[in-house]
Write a protein that holds these residues in place. Structure first.
Motif, PDB file in Angstrom:
ATOM      1  N   THR A   1       0.594  -1.172   0.003  1.00 42.99           N
ATOM      2  CA  THR A   1       0.201   0.052  -0.095  1.00 42.99           C
ATOM      3  C   THR A   1       0.642   1.274  -0.569  1.00 42.99           C
ATOM      4  O   THR A   1       2.138   1.790   0.059  1.00 42.99           O
ATOM      5  CB  THR A   1      -0.477   0.478   0.772  1.00 42.99           C
ATOM      6  OG1 THR A   1      -0.255  -0.281   2.711  1.00 42.99           O
ATOM      7  CG2 THR A   1      -2.172  -1.132   1.063  1.00 42.99           C
ATOM      8  N   LYS A   2       0.565   2.363  -0.417  1.00 37.97           N
ATOM      9  CA  LYS A   2       0.925   3.484  -0.514  1.00 37.97           C
ATOM     10  C   LYS A   2       0.130   4.770  -0.757  1.00 37.97           C
ATOM     11  O   LYS A   2      -0.732   4.682  -1.289  1.00 37.97           O
ATOM     12  CB  LYS A   2       1.968   3.237  -1.712  1.00 37.97           C
ATOM     13  CG  LYS A   2       2.780   4.483  -1.983  1.00 37.97           C
ATOM     14  CD  LYS A   2       3.742   4.636  -3.440  1.00 37.97           C
ATOM     15  CE  LYS A   2       4.284   6.079  -3.637  1.00 37.97           C
ATOM     16  NZ  LYS A   2       4.209   6.071  -5.261  1.00 37.97           N
ATOM     17  N   ASN A   3       0.437   5.030   0.458  1.00 37.22           N
ATOM     18  CA  ASN A   3      -0.633   7.070   0.520  1.00 37.22           C
ATOM     19  C   ASN A   3      -0.177   7.774  -1.072  1.00 37.22           C
ATOM     20  O   ASN A   3       0.936   8.355  -1.440  1.00 37.22           O
ATOM     21  CB  ASN A   3      -0.018   7.321   1.374  1.00 37.22           C
ATOM     22  CG  ASN A   3      -0.308   6.820   2.666  1.00 37.22           C
ATOM     23  OD1 ASN A   3      -1.632   6.231   2.662  1.00 37.22           O
ATOM     24  ND2 ASN A   3       0.266   7.330   3.811  1.00 37.22           N
ATOM     25  N   THR A   4      -1.667   8.162  -1.256  1.00 37.32           N
ATOM     26  CA  THR A   4      -1.395   8.994  -2.810  1.00 37.32           C
ATOM     27  C   THR A   4      -2.324   9.802  -2.613  1.00 37.32           C
ATOM     28  O   THR A   4      -3.578  10.068  -2.236  1.00 37.32           O
ATOM     29  CB  THR A   4      -1.848   8.085  -3.811  1.00 37.32           C
ATOM     30  OG1 THR A   4      -1.669   9.246  -5.254  1.00 37.32           O
ATOM     31  CG2 THR A   4      -3.409   7.759  -4.112  1.00 37.32           C
ATOM     32  N   THR A   5      -2.173  10.948  -2.865  1.00 34.43           N
ATOM     33  CA  THR A   5      -3.228  12.382  -3.045  1.00 34.43           C
ATOM     34  C   THR A   5      -3.572  12.292  -4.098  1.00 34.43           C
ATOM     35  O   THR A   5      -3.344  13.057  -5.131  1.00 34.43           O
ATOM     36  CB  THR A   5      -2.044  13.451  -2.044  1.00 34.43           C
ATOM     37  OG1 THR A   5      -1.693  13.300  -0.638  1.00 34.43           O
ATOM     38  CG2 THR A   5      -3.031  14.929  -1.902  1.00 34.43           C
ATOM     39  N   ARG A   6      -4.894  13.043  -4.776  1.00 39.21           N
ATOM     40  CA  ARG A   6      -5.058  13.511  -5.468  1.00 39.21           C
ATOM     41  C   ARG A   6      -6.648  14.289  -4.951  1.00 39.21           C
ATOM     42  O   ARG A   6      -7.107  13.885  -4.448  1.00 39.21           O
ATOM     43  CB  ARG A   6      -6.254  12.780  -6.475  1.00 39.21           C
ATOM     44  CG  ARG A   6      -5.523  11.085  -6.471  1.00 39.21           C
ATOM     45  CD  ARG A   6      -4.375  11.585  -7.513  1.00 39.21           C
ATOM     46  NE  ARG A   6      -3.874  11.145  -8.395  1.00 39.21           N
ATOM     47  CZ  ARG A   6      -2.621  11.031  -8.399  1.00 39.21           C
ATOM     48  NH1 ARG A   6      -2.108  11.074  -7.623  1.00 39.21           N
ATOM     49  NH2 ARG A   6      -2.196   9.683  -9.067  1.00 39.21           N
TER      50      ARG A   6
ATOM     51  N   CYS B   1      -7.113  16.997  -2.654  1.00 38.75           N
ATOM     52  CA  CYS B   1      -6.864  17.400  -0.965  1.00 38.75           C
ATOM     53  C   CYS B   1      -7.288  16.508  -0.959  1.00 38.75           C
ATOM     54  O   CYS B   1      -7.256  16.094   0.754  1.00 38.75           O
ATOM     55  CB  CYS B   1      -6.777  19.315  -1.379  1.00 38.75           C
ATOM     56  SG  CYS B   1      -6.863  19.809  -2.101  1.00 38.75           S
ATOM     57  N   SER B   2      -7.079  14.912  -1.230  1.00 41.59           N
ATOM     58  CA  SER B   2      -7.348  13.758  -0.154  1.00 41.59           C
ATOM     59  C   SER B   2      -6.218  12.484  -0.286  1.00 41.59           C
ATOM     60  O   SER B   2      -5.749  12.338  -1.198  1.00 41.59           O
ATOM     61  CB  SER B   2      -8.368  12.612  -1.199  1.00 41.59           C
ATOM     62  OG  SER B   2      -9.166  12.026   0.247  1.00 41.59           O
ATOM     63  N   THR B   3      -5.993  12.432   0.802  1.00 45.39           N
ATOM     64  CA  THR B   3      -4.905  11.729   0.501  1.00 45.39           C
ATOM     65  C   THR B   3      -5.391   9.852   1.623  1.00 45.39           C
ATOM     66  O   THR B   3      -6.142   9.765   2.187  1.00 45.39           O
ATOM     67  CB  THR B   3      -3.767  11.441   1.369  1.00 45.39           C
ATOM     68  OG1 THR B   3      -3.245  13.348   1.100  1.00 45.39           O
ATOM     69  CG2 THR B   3      -3.042  10.607   2.007  1.00 45.39           C
ATOM     70  N   LYS B   4      -5.175   9.042   0.052  1.00 43.31           N
ATOM     71  CA  LYS B   4      -5.535   7.660   0.805  1.00 43.31           C
ATOM     72  C   LYS B   4      -4.641   6.966   0.177  1.00 43.31           C
ATOM     73  O   LYS B   4      -4.039   7.156  -0.869  1.00 43.31           O
ATOM     74  CB  LYS B   4      -7.288   6.963  -0.126  1.00 43.31           C
ATOM     75  CG  LYS B   4      -8.259   8.891   0.227  1.00 43.31           C
ATOM     76  CD  LYS B   4      -9.502   7.890  -0.595  1.00 43.31           C
ATOM     77  CE  LYS B   4     -10.559   8.554  -0.578  1.00 43.31           C
ATOM     78  NZ  LYS B   4     -11.937   8.369  -1.816  1.00 43.31           N
ATOM     79  N   PRO B   5      -4.697   5.402   0.970  1.00 44.30           N
ATOM     80  CA  PRO B   5      -3.731   4.790   1.244  1.00 44.30           C
ATOM     81  C   PRO B   5      -4.594   3.622  -0.288  1.00 44.30           C
ATOM     82  O   PRO B   5      -5.600   3.199  -0.609  1.00 44.30           O
ATOM     83  CB  PRO B   5      -4.311   3.838   1.910  1.00 44.30           C
ATOM     84  CG  PRO B   5      -5.360   3.913   2.644  1.00 44.30           C
ATOM     85  CD  PRO B   5      -5.432   5.189   2.442  1.00 44.30           C
TER      86      PRO B   5
ATOM     87  N   THR C   1      -0.619  -0.849  -4.814  1.00 41.45           N
ATOM     88  CA  THR C   1       0.717  -0.981  -5.740  1.00 41.45           C
ATOM     89  C   THR C   1       1.283  -2.165  -5.753  1.00 41.45           C
ATOM     90  O   THR C   1       1.165  -3.345  -5.011  1.00 41.45           O
ATOM     91  CB  THR C   1       1.339   0.549  -5.497  1.00 41.45           C
ATOM     92  OG1 THR C   1       2.439   0.344  -4.723  1.00 41.45           O
ATOM     93  CG2 THR C   1       0.157   1.461  -5.854  1.00 41.45           C
TER      94      THR C   1
END
Length: 104
Positions: free
Chosen positions: A20-25, A27-31, A34
């Protein structure tokens, strides 16, 4: 040409670490899940006749499997990926080696 081209089939080795990797789209960050920290995952390179070996190591807390879209699984249905249909899912902390030959 009087002589056909000589083509050697190769064994292609890949290793997929599912993490899992945190990604921001927006203004929202979610795991997200990957492969080797990338989404989409890496490109596999192979030619017809090559054998592909992909070791998948599951580092996430979910069961995973990989379905190889566009790859004909002739006599290798266990490498087709649908969990509980052609294979058991890869459980957290476990690994599985997909083994199939590229056919036309």
């Amino acid at each position: 040409c009087l002589f056909p081209a000589v083509v050697e089939c190769r064994i292609r080795h890949y290793k997929f670490n599912v993490v899992t990797k945190n990604t921001t789209r927006l203004c929202s960050t979610k795991p997200i899940v990957t492969v080797n920290g990338r989404f989409p995952g890496p490109t596999l390179y192979a030619r017809e006749g090559d054998t592909v070996l992909v070791k998948v190591v599951n580092h996430v807390k979910y069961n995973v499997s990989i379905h190889w879209h566009g790859i004909r699984q002739i006599r290798t249905g266990w490498a087709d990926g649908p969990a509980y249909i052609t294979q058991c899912p890869i459980q957290p902390g476990q690994s599985y080696i997909y083994n199939f030959t590229i056919t036309g």
